[in-house]
Design an enzyme around this catalytic site. Sequence first.
Site, mmCIF file in Angstrom:
data_model
loop_
_atom_site.group_PDB
_atom_site.id
_atom_site.type_symbol
_atom_site.label_atom_id
_atom_site.label_comp_id
_atom_site.label_asym_id
_atom_site.label_seq_id
_atom_site.Cartn_x
_atom_site.Cartn_y
_atom_site.Cartn_z
ATOM 1 N N HIS A 139 0.838 -1.204 0.000
ATOM 2 C CA HIS A 139 0.000 0.000 0.000
ATOM 3 C C HIS A 139 0.869 1.249 0.000
ATOM 4 C CE1 HIS A 139 -3.314 2.437 2.289
ATOM 5 N NE2 HIS A 139 -3.306 2.704 0.999
ATOM 6 N N ASN A 189 -5.879 3.550 6.773
ATOM 7 C CA ASN A 189 -7.238 4.035 6.502
ATOM 8 C C ASN A 189 -8.224 3.774 7.624
ATOM 9 O OD1 ASN A 189 -7.154 5.437 4.001
ATOM 10 N ND2 ASN A 189 -6.378 3.502 3.170
HETATM 11 P P1 NAD Z 1 -8.166 5.730 -10.089
HETATM 12 O O1 NAD Z 1 -9.649 5.763 -10.211
HETATM 13 O O2 NAD Z 1 -7.412 7.008 -10.220
HETATM 14 O O3 NAD Z 1 -7.529 4.707 -11.146
HETATM 15 C C1 NAD Z 1 -7.976 3.388 -11.288
HETATM 16 C C2 NAD Z 1 -7.500 2.888 -12.642
HETATM 17 O O4 NAD Z 1 -7.812 1.487 -12.743
HETATM 18 C C3 NAD Z 1 -8.203 3.576 -13.828
HETATM 19 O O5 NAD Z 1 -7.207 4.070 -14.715
HETATM 20 C C4 NAD Z 1 -9.014 2.452 -14.464
HETATM 21 O O6 NAD Z 1 -9.128 2.589 -15.881
HETATM 22 C C5 NAD Z 1 -8.170 1.241 -14.090
HETATM 23 N N1 NAD Z 1 -8.880 -0.035 -14.168
HETATM 24 C C6 NAD Z 1 -10.158 -0.321 -13.797
HETATM 25 N N2 NAD Z 1 -10.426 -1.621 -14.064
HETATM 26 C C7 NAD Z 1 -9.291 -2.156 -14.586
HETATM 27 C C8 NAD Z 1 -8.950 -3.455 -15.067
HETATM 28 N N3 NAD Z 1 -9.826 -4.468 -15.031
HETATM 29 N N4 NAD Z 1 -7.715 -3.648 -15.573
HETATM 30 C C9 NAD Z 1 -6.811 -2.620 -15.597
HETATM 31 N N5 NAD Z 1 -7.086 -1.371 -15.162
HETATM 32 C C10 NAD Z 1 -8.321 -1.149 -14.665
HETATM 33 O O7 NAD Z 1 -7.863 5.034 -8.669
HETATM 34 P P2 NAD Z 1 -6.591 5.242 -7.713
HETATM 35 O O8 NAD Z 1 -6.860 6.374 -6.793
HETATM 36 O O9 NAD Z 1 -5.343 5.200 -8.533
HETATM 37 O O10 NAD Z 1 -6.700 3.916 -6.821
HETATM 38 C C11 NAD Z 1 -6.186 2.684 -7.262
HETATM 39 C C12 NAD Z 1 -6.005 1.787 -6.065
HETATM 40 O O11 NAD Z 1 -5.083 2.390 -5.158
HETATM 41 C C13 NAD Z 1 -7.282 1.546 -5.263
HETATM 42 O O12 NAD Z 1 -7.280 0.245 -4.763
HETATM 43 C C14 NAD Z 1 -7.171 2.570 -4.151
HETATM 44 O O13 NAD Z 1 -7.909 2.196 -2.997
HETATM 45 C C15 NAD Z 1 -5.682 2.524 -3.875
HETATM 46 N N6 NAD Z 1 -5.106 3.713 -3.229
HETATM 47 C C16 NAD Z 1 -5.499 4.958 -3.576
HETATM 48 C C17 NAD Z 1 -4.921 6.062 -2.951
HETATM 49 C C18 NAD Z 1 -5.308 7.475 -3.357
HETATM 50 O O14 NAD Z 1 -4.903 8.421 -2.665
HETATM 51 N N7 NAD Z 1 -6.032 7.671 -4.437
HETATM 52 C C19 NAD Z 1 -3.910 5.888 -2.002
HETATM 53 C C20 NAD Z 1 -3.497 4.587 -1.691
HETATM 54 C C21 NAD Z 1 -4.110 3.499 -2.310
#
Ligand code: NAD
Length: 296
Positions: A139, A189
């Site tokens: 993470h 979280n």
């Molecule tokens: P985001 O919405 O910015 O991006 C998600 C991406 O996944 C999109 O580009 C989408 O097209 C892609 N996607 C969806 N289905 C897919 C598939 N089947 N195959 C390949 N790509 C696919 O989301 P994010 O904020 O980057 O979050 C991604 C992960 O990281 C989540 O699990 C989130 O909980 C975690 N996370 C987010 C944060 C944050 O601050 N945003 C911090 C730590 C962890």
Amino acid sequence: MQNITVVGAGTMGNGIAHVFAQHGFTVTLVDTQPAQLEKALQTISRNLDRQVAKGSLTEEQQKTALASLRQETDLAKGVRDADLVVEAATENTVLKTTLFRQIDEWAPPACILASNTSSISITKIAATTKRPGSVIGMHFMNPVPVMKLVEIINGYATRKEVTETITALSRRLGKTPCVVKDYPGFIANRILMPMINEAISSLYEGVAGVEEIDTVMKLGMAHPMGPLQLADFIGLDTCHAILRVLHEGFGNPKYAPCPLLTNMVTAGYLGVKTGEGFYRYIPGNKDLFVSDRFRQ
Ligand code: NAD
């Protein structure tokens, strides 16, 4: 370990790919949306430029990093040579379990499968694969190139050697690893999201406005960013999804997402990534503008 595949090229995926490329790994970035891949590569390129301008990276290192990145829309092709897959797709349990079943089928047997999930059970994700001992939570924090922490989550079946490999790898990336157990929200979280939800509830109940809530937490608690700005930055859909996992996982109503957050997500006001959440975001302008919906 040399070949890293990052699945999902959104907010987190581009940062994770950036950090691995900068540290000499060969990186394949996979997304179903070609536009997301394009946007991610532009973001990485811009952020590398910034590092060069600041003097924290040489032009040579920047060139090497850019040359080690490739993009792919076909998951099977994207993972077939991977030593490590880091999944950073949308925070949705069904989507992630489906993805891991496919990755497990197509990635080499020795490949470690990591998820960047913010809250979804690593044990549950691992149980959908035939290699639960090689599945782990990795993470990263947002923005990945800047933030030092990697919260490493051991699923129930994660093997000790896998935890050791991922811990050592995190150090190679210049990060500080912190190993925790697999319970809803892990540590980051479980503590952060109730605070963000409480900030949104305070706004919803009219106790204070957006700027007041964020100012109290910035100046009063020395937080670098107020909770509402942070929620916009993380993505309101992601915050909502994490709160639902906490709510279901602990069965405690204190974790129920505030109705205002639910409404904003339903309406598609997701924060920075859609241009508006609690604040409005103007490309190229770093100033903060409270959304007209919350102007008093
Ligand atoms: P985001 O919405 O910015 O991006 C998600 C991406 O996944 C999109 O580009 C989408 O097209 C892609 N996607 C969806 N289905 C897919 C598939 N089947 N195959 C390949 N790509 C696919 O989301 P994010 O904020 O980057 O979050 C991604 C992960 O990281 C989540 O699990 C989130 O909980 C975690 N996370 C987010 C944060 C944050 O601050 N945003 C911090 C730590 C962890």
